[in-house]
Design a protein around this motif. Structure first.
Motif, PDB file in Angstrom:
ATOM      1  N   ALA A  66     -23.439   1.332 -56.553  1.00  0.00           N
ATOM      2  CA  ALA A  66     -23.019   1.889 -55.278  1.00  0.00           C
ATOM      3  C   ALA A  66     -23.884   1.314 -54.157  1.00  0.00           C
ATOM      4  O   ALA A  66     -25.081   1.121 -54.331  1.00  0.00           O
ATOM      5  N   ALA A  67     -23.262   1.048 -53.022  1.00  0.00           N
ATOM      6  CA  ALA A  67     -24.007   0.581 -51.848  1.00  0.00           C
ATOM      7  C   ALA A  67     -24.549   1.810 -51.138  1.00  0.00           C
ATOM      8  O   ALA A  67     -23.793   2.665 -50.693  1.00  0.00           O
ATOM      9  N   LYS A  68     -25.889   1.919 -51.054  1.00  0.00           N
ATOM     10  CA  LYS A  68     -26.488   3.094 -50.434  1.00  0.00           C
ATOM     11  C   LYS A  68     -26.652   2.842 -48.941  1.00  0.00           C
ATOM     12  O   LYS A  68     -27.669   2.320 -48.500  1.00  0.00           O
ATOM     13  N   LEU A  69     -25.653   3.229 -48.186  1.00  0.00           N
ATOM     14  CA  LEU A  69     -25.674   3.017 -46.739  1.00  0.00           C
ATOM     15  C   LEU A  69     -25.728   4.375 -46.037  1.00  0.00           C
ATOM     16  O   LEU A  69     -25.118   4.589 -45.001  1.00  0.00           O
ATOM     17  N   SER A  70     -26.506   5.293 -46.621  1.00  0.00           N
ATOM     18  CA  SER A  70     -26.475   6.683 -46.171  1.00  0.00           C
ATOM     19  C   SER A  70     -27.760   7.155 -45.511  1.00  0.00           C
ATOM     20  O   SER A  70     -27.798   8.270 -44.994  1.00  0.00           O
ATOM     21  N   SER A  71     -28.829   6.366 -45.506  1.00  0.00           N
ATOM     22  CA  SER A  71     -30.107   6.870 -44.981  1.00  0.00           C
ATOM     23  C   SER A  71     -30.821   5.890 -44.050  1.00  0.00           C
ATOM     24  O   SER A  71     -32.009   6.073 -43.768  1.00  0.00           O
ATOM     25  N   GLY A 100     -17.228   2.813 -53.706  1.00  0.00           N
ATOM     26  CA  GLY A 100     -18.602   2.523 -54.122  1.00  0.00           C
ATOM     27  C   GLY A 100     -19.568   2.408 -52.970  1.00  0.00           C
ATOM     28  O   GLY A 100     -20.567   1.695 -53.058  1.00  0.00           O
ATOM     29  N   ILE A 101     -19.294   3.125 -51.881  1.00  0.00           N
ATOM     30  CA  ILE A 101     -20.165   3.046 -50.699  1.00  0.00           C
ATOM     31  C   ILE A 101     -20.592   4.454 -50.305  1.00  0.00           C
ATOM     32  O   ILE A 101     -19.751   5.314 -50.028  1.00  0.00           O
ATOM     33  N   LEU A 102     -21.916   4.681 -50.306  1.00  0.00           N
ATOM     34  CA  LEU A 102     -22.437   5.977 -49.899  1.00  0.00           C
ATOM     35  C   LEU A 102     -22.760   5.935 -48.409  1.00  0.00           C
ATOM     36  O   LEU A 102     -23.464   5.036 -47.947  1.00  0.00           O
ATOM     37  N   VAL A 103     -22.233   6.908 -47.647  1.00  0.00           N
ATOM     38  CA  VAL A 103     -22.455   6.977 -46.199  1.00  0.00           C
ATOM     39  C   VAL A 103     -22.951   8.378 -45.851  1.00  0.00           C
ATOM     40  O   VAL A 103     -23.077   9.235 -46.719  1.00  0.00           O
ATOM     41  N   ARG A 104     -23.221   8.608 -44.578  1.00  0.00           N
ATOM     42  CA  ARG A 104     -23.681   9.936 -44.160  1.00  0.00           C
ATOM     43  C   ARG A 104     -22.614  10.553 -43.254  1.00  0.00           C
ATOM     44  O   ARG A 104     -22.507  10.190 -42.073  1.00  0.00           O
ATOM     45  N   PRO A 105     -21.799  11.480 -43.809  1.00  0.00           N
ATOM     46  CA  PRO A 105     -20.787  12.144 -42.973  1.00  0.00           C
ATOM     47  C   PRO A 105     -21.370  13.332 -42.216  1.00  0.00           C
ATOM     48  O   PRO A 105     -22.255  14.026 -42.715  1.00  0.00           O
ATOM     49  N   ARG A 117     -21.806   8.122 -40.260  1.00  0.00           N
ATOM     50  CA  ARG A 117     -22.834   7.136 -39.940  1.00  0.00           C
ATOM     51  C   ARG A 117     -22.981   6.191 -41.131  1.00  0.00           C
ATOM     52  O   ARG A 117     -23.065   6.651 -42.276  1.00  0.00           O
ATOM     53  N   VAL A 118     -22.987   4.897 -40.856  1.00  0.00           N
ATOM     54  CA  VAL A 118     -23.067   3.901 -41.914  1.00  0.00           C
ATOM     55  C   VAL A 118     -24.242   2.968 -41.626  1.00  0.00           C
ATOM     56  O   VAL A 118     -24.355   2.422 -40.522  1.00  0.00           O
ATOM     57  N   SER A 119     -25.122   2.780 -42.608  1.00  0.00           N
ATOM     58  CA  SER A 119     -26.256   1.870 -42.449  1.00  0.00           C
ATOM     59  C   SER A 119     -25.815   0.440 -42.750  1.00  0.00           C
ATOM     60  O   SER A 119     -24.885   0.216 -43.517  1.00  0.00           O
ATOM     61  N   ILE A 120     -26.527  -0.511 -42.161  1.00  0.00           N
ATOM     62  CA  ILE A 120     -26.279  -1.920 -42.468  1.00  0.00           C
ATOM     63  C   ILE A 120     -26.991  -2.257 -43.779  1.00  0.00           C
ATOM     64  O   ILE A 120     -28.183  -1.970 -43.936  1.00  0.00           O
ATOM     65  N   GLY A 121     -26.259  -2.836 -44.709  1.00  0.00           N
ATOM     66  CA  GLY A 121     -26.834  -3.175 -46.006  1.00  0.00           C
ATOM     67  C   GLY A 121     -26.962  -4.673 -46.192  1.00  0.00           C
ATOM     68  O   GLY A 121     -27.121  -5.421 -45.218  1.00  0.00           O
TER      69      GLY A 121
END
Ligand SMILES: *Cc1c(COP(=O)(O)O)cnc(C)c1O
Length: 356
Positions: free
Chosen positions: A27-32, A322-327, A334-338
């Motif tokens: 998973a792409a961790k784009l949540s923090s 497969g992408i973790l974001v911060r809803p 909100r989506v972080s740059i990976g």
């Protein structure tokens, strides 16, 4: 229900929702809003070596690290305090200056830690809505100040929406606040800013004894797991905050890691990595624009999709890809740059969302 007395302010605290953590897989961790790179080798070596001495306490107030931070920003060591992440320091600031029922003016939506810290300090949050494009409304923030106001918070670039305050906006804010009211300018993401019009609060410190600038090692320096942040301000204010801070609040390996991150070589590598993230951010924003998304100016290492009622569904769509974001339910995602590959996956998912 426990018979123990829990302060009403604590019983009603909003929850801090951490970004989703990866449960394995790819998973792409784009949540923090973390860096997609591991700590640098020199930093890892320093923190690993320091861990071997963990039977001893670290320097209580991190004086060596403080001196190195002070040198970097051309201020005195008395103007710097380090803490267990900037969130802990923001709590210490509010505990230092707020009496029960005092007001704290803050932009909203902004960093979710602020309302929690304000409530824990026994103060009252006075949220001032962002503009439609996710920016601080500086005139409205100044207008919200009353004799009960103790602190005004600014977040630039703003988490989670992305825009940063221009130098003019920052100066107007700092100059418009009464001298007895503290201004905290949280610059956690300043390293990622590319717009020349954006201000740096450190340049205003000399003329404003009520200004505190907050920085962190969690983002550009890729040390979120080490928990080190710092404040720069006027010596008397910093001294008061230091007296409130947790003794030995920055642990031994964390002090070593932060010091190693300030070496010229490490700073150069950090700048190179930041440039990679910024280039990816601009590529992703351009791609989103081509797909038809309207995204607020993104000056940090993240961007904001203000999808309102569709937030939970969009976050679920990303998760399935497969992408973790911060809803933020009802507001946006909100989506972080990976990494480039993660960002490609993200762009495919945003395109698929529009044609679902
Ligand atoms: C991530 C972040 C920080 C950093 O907090 P630490 O406690 O230093 O990890 C501070 N402010 C904002 C707005 C952030 O998003």
């Amino acid at each position: 229900m426990t018979p123990v007395h829990i302060r009403p302010a604590v019983q009603t605290l909003p929850a801090y929702v951490p970004g989703a953590r990866s449960t394995g897989g790819n998973a792409a961790k784009l949540s923090s809003n973390e860096m997609p790179f591991p700590p640098q080798d020199s930093v890892l070596a320093a923190l690993t070596a320091a861990a071997g001495g963990a039977n001893r306490y670290p320097e209580m107030t991190g004086d060596t690290l403080v001196e190195e931070i002070a040198r970097r920003h051309a201020v005195t060591a008395g103007q710097v305090v380090v803490g267990n992440g900037s969130v802990a320091l923001i709590q210490h600031v509010l505990d230092t200056v707020c009496d029960e029922g005092d007001d704290v003016v803050l932009p909203w939506r902004s960093f979710e830690a602020y309302p929690i810290c304000i409530a824990v300090a026994g103060a009252r949050a006075v949220p001032v809505p962002l503009t439609a494009d996710g920016r601080h409304d500086v005139p409205a923030m100044l207008a919200a100040i009353t004799p009960r106001t103790r602190v005004v918070i600014a977040c630039t670039p703003n988490n989670p929406t992305g825009p940063a305050l221009t130098a003019d906006e920052l100066a107007a804010l700092v100059e418009g606040v009464p001298q007895s009211v503290l201004v905290i300018v949280d610059e956690a993401y300043l390293d990622f800013v590319t717009d020349d019009a954006v201000g740096d609060a450190l340049t205003l410190l000399a003329d404003h004894a009520n200004l505190l600038v907050s920085r962190t090692f969690s983002k550009a320096h890729a040390l979120a797991g080490m928990r080190v942040g710092y404040l720069v301000g006027e010596e008397d204010v910093i001294c008061a905050i230091r007296s409130v801070s947790t003794p030995f609040g920055v642990n031994l390996p964390a002090q070593a890691a932060a010091r190693a991150a300030l070496s010229p070589q490490a700073l150069a590598e950090t700048a190179r990595r930041v440039a990679v993230v910024v280039a990816e951010r601009d590529r992703v924003l351009a791609g989103l624009g081509e797909q038809g998304w309207r995204v607020p100016d993104a000056q940090g290492n993240f961007f904001w999709l203000a999808v309102g009622e569709e937030t939970t569904a969009l976050a679920e769509h990303f998760r399935a890809a497969g992408i973790l974001v911060r809803p933020f339910a009802g507001e946006g995602v909100r989506v972080s740059i990976g990494t480039p590959a993660e960002n490609d996956r993200l762009l495919a998912a945003t395109a698929a969302w529009l044609t679902r």
